[in-house]
Design a protein around this motif. Structure first.
Motif, PDB file in Angstrom:
ATOM      1  N   ARG A 147       4.788  -0.919  -6.703  1.00  0.00           N
ATOM      2  CA  ARG A 147       4.182  -2.317  -6.357  1.00  0.00           C
ATOM      3  C   ARG A 147       4.136  -2.368  -4.780  1.00  0.00           C
ATOM      4  O   ARG A 147       3.250  -2.748  -4.031  1.00  0.00           O
ATOM      5  CB  ARG A 147       4.754  -3.336  -7.026  1.00  0.00           C
ATOM      6  CG  ARG A 147       4.396  -4.812  -6.283  1.00  0.00           C
ATOM      7  CD  ARG A 147       4.866  -5.809  -7.091  1.00  0.00           C
ATOM      8  NE  ARG A 147       4.658  -5.813  -8.458  1.00  0.00           N
ATOM      9  CZ  ARG A 147       5.031  -6.614  -9.627  1.00  0.00           C
ATOM     10  NH1 ARG A 147       5.834  -7.666  -9.361  1.00  0.00           N
ATOM     11  NH2 ARG A 147       4.642  -6.733 -10.728  1.00  0.00           N
ATOM     12  N   SER A 148       5.274  -1.932  -4.087  1.00  0.00           N
ATOM     13  CA  SER A 148       5.485  -1.993  -2.912  1.00  0.00           C
ATOM     14  C   SER A 148       5.352  -0.902  -2.087  1.00  0.00           C
ATOM     15  O   SER A 148       5.238  -0.734  -0.589  1.00  0.00           O
ATOM     16  CB  SER A 148       7.023  -2.674  -2.444  1.00  0.00           C
ATOM     17  OG  SER A 148       8.023  -1.777  -2.745  1.00  0.00           O
ATOM     18  N   GLY A 149       5.560   0.369  -2.724  1.00  0.00           N
ATOM     19  CA  GLY A 149       5.502   1.606  -2.060  1.00  0.00           C
ATOM     20  C   GLY A 149       6.631   2.003  -1.294  1.00  0.00           C
ATOM     21  O   GLY A 149       6.652   3.087  -0.843  1.00  0.00           O
ATOM     22  N   GLU A 150       7.607   1.119  -1.317  1.00  0.00           N
ATOM     23  CA  GLU A 150       9.077   1.583  -0.811  1.00  0.00           C
ATOM     24  C   GLU A 150       9.694   2.837  -1.535  1.00  0.00           C
ATOM     25  O   GLU A 150       9.528   2.868  -2.806  1.00  0.00           O
ATOM     26  CB  GLU A 150       9.824   0.499  -0.482  1.00  0.00           C
ATOM     27  CG  GLU A 150      10.505  -0.014  -1.783  1.00  0.00           C
ATOM     28  CD  GLU A 150      11.130  -1.302  -1.289  1.00  0.00           C
ATOM     29  OE1 GLU A 150      12.582  -1.218  -1.775  1.00  0.00           O
ATOM     30  OE2 GLU A 150      10.834  -2.586  -0.858  1.00  0.00           O
ATOM     31  N   SER A 151      10.612   3.452  -1.046  1.00  0.00           N
ATOM     32  CA  SER A 151      11.514   4.609  -1.577  1.00  0.00           C
ATOM     33  C   SER A 151      12.504   3.872  -2.383  1.00  0.00           C
ATOM     34  O   SER A 151      13.175   2.890  -1.779  1.00  0.00           O
ATOM     35  CB  SER A 151      11.644   5.934  -0.598  1.00  0.00           C
ATOM     36  OG  SER A 151      10.808   6.276  -0.075  1.00  0.00           O
ATOM     37  N   VAL A 152      12.769   4.523  -3.369  1.00  0.00           N
ATOM     38  CA  VAL A 152      14.166   3.902  -4.233  1.00  0.00           C
ATOM     39  C   VAL A 152      14.921   4.885  -4.803  1.00  0.00           C
ATOM     40  O   VAL A 152      14.452   6.109  -5.187  1.00  0.00           O
ATOM     41  CB  VAL A 152      13.296   3.216  -5.555  1.00  0.00           C
ATOM     42  CG1 VAL A 152      14.494   2.671  -6.384  1.00  0.00           C
ATOM     43  CG2 VAL A 152      12.586   1.894  -4.999  1.00  0.00           C
ATOM     44  N   GLN A 153      16.277   4.884  -4.615  1.00  0.00           N
ATOM     45  CA  GLN A 153      17.024   5.750  -5.000  1.00  0.00           C
ATOM     46  C   GLN A 153      17.149   5.794  -6.491  1.00  0.00           C
ATOM     47  O   GLN A 153      17.676   4.519  -6.971  1.00  0.00           O
ATOM     48  CB  GLN A 153      18.284   5.695  -4.179  1.00  0.00           C
ATOM     49  CG  GLN A 153      19.513   6.799  -4.824  1.00  0.00           C
ATOM     50  CD  GLN A 153      19.025   8.324  -4.431  1.00  0.00           C
ATOM     51  OE1 GLN A 153      18.246   8.274  -3.188  1.00  0.00           O
ATOM     52  NE2 GLN A 153      19.377   9.051  -5.170  1.00  0.00           N
ATOM     53  N   ILE A 154      17.002   6.931  -7.335  1.00  0.00           N
ATOM     54  CA  ILE A 154      16.973   6.800  -8.519  1.00  0.00           C
ATOM     55  C   ILE A 154      18.457   7.500  -9.005  1.00  0.00           C
ATOM     56  O   ILE A 154      18.691   8.752  -8.874  1.00  0.00           O
ATOM     57  CB  ILE A 154      15.828   7.281  -9.487  1.00  0.00           C
ATOM     58  CG1 ILE A 154      14.638   6.529  -9.118  1.00  0.00           C
ATOM     59  CG2 ILE A 154      16.079   7.548 -11.077  1.00  0.00           C
ATOM     60  CD1 ILE A 154      13.394   7.014  -9.621  1.00  0.00           C
ATOM     61  N   PRO A 155      19.223   6.856  -9.812  1.00  0.00           N
ATOM     62  CA  PRO A 155      20.599   7.778  -9.952  1.00  0.00           C
ATOM     63  C   PRO A 155      20.711   8.896 -11.018  1.00  0.00           C
ATOM     64  O   PRO A 155      19.652   8.831 -11.852  1.00  0.00           O
ATOM     65  CB  PRO A 155      21.611   6.425 -10.489  1.00  0.00           C
ATOM     66  CG  PRO A 155      20.528   5.604 -11.110  1.00  0.00           C
ATOM     67  CD  PRO A 155      19.207   5.471 -10.313  1.00  0.00           C
TER      68      PRO A 155
END
Length: 112
Positions: A65-73
């Motif tokens: 939705r926002s295109g921001e990077s997210v850390q996936i554990p």
């Protein structure tokens, strides 16, 4: 096949089992398998396949939705590897179903 389908099939095949007994048997087996996987054990059922736990390393994902990077554990996920007998049985049964289709088209969902 759902869990309730499995219970119905078990109760139908073994007349001495009540529906409640078949349900308890299926629940007990699935609970035992889940507990073994949680403890990190490998489950091997000869002629059917094996269940194990695979590790997925941590990674960087992207929020769609926002295109921001997210850390996936890191994750540990169950994995099933079919045995040779199961693979051959499925292949043989689907081949006979495909050939009995009779209209010359490939079966739905199968690619060439």
């Amino acid at each position: 096949m759902t869990r309730s389908d499995l219970v119905e099939e078990l109760a139908a095949r073994f007349a001495q089992l009540t529906h409640r007994d078949a349900e308890y048997a299926v629940k007990t087996i699935l609970d035992a398998m889940s507990d073994a996987l949680v403890r990190g054990h490998r489950i091997e059922i000869r002629g059917f396949g094996s269940f194990s736990v695979n590790r997925r390393p941590p990674r960087i994902g992207r929020n769609p939705r926002s295109g921001e990077s997210v850390q996936i554990p890191e994750k540990r996920v169950p994995h099933f590897k079919p045995g040779k007998a199961l693979r051959e049985a499925v292949d043989a049964r689907t081949a006979t179903l495909d050939s009995s289709d009779g209209n010359g088209k490939e079966a739905k969902g199968r690619k060439a």
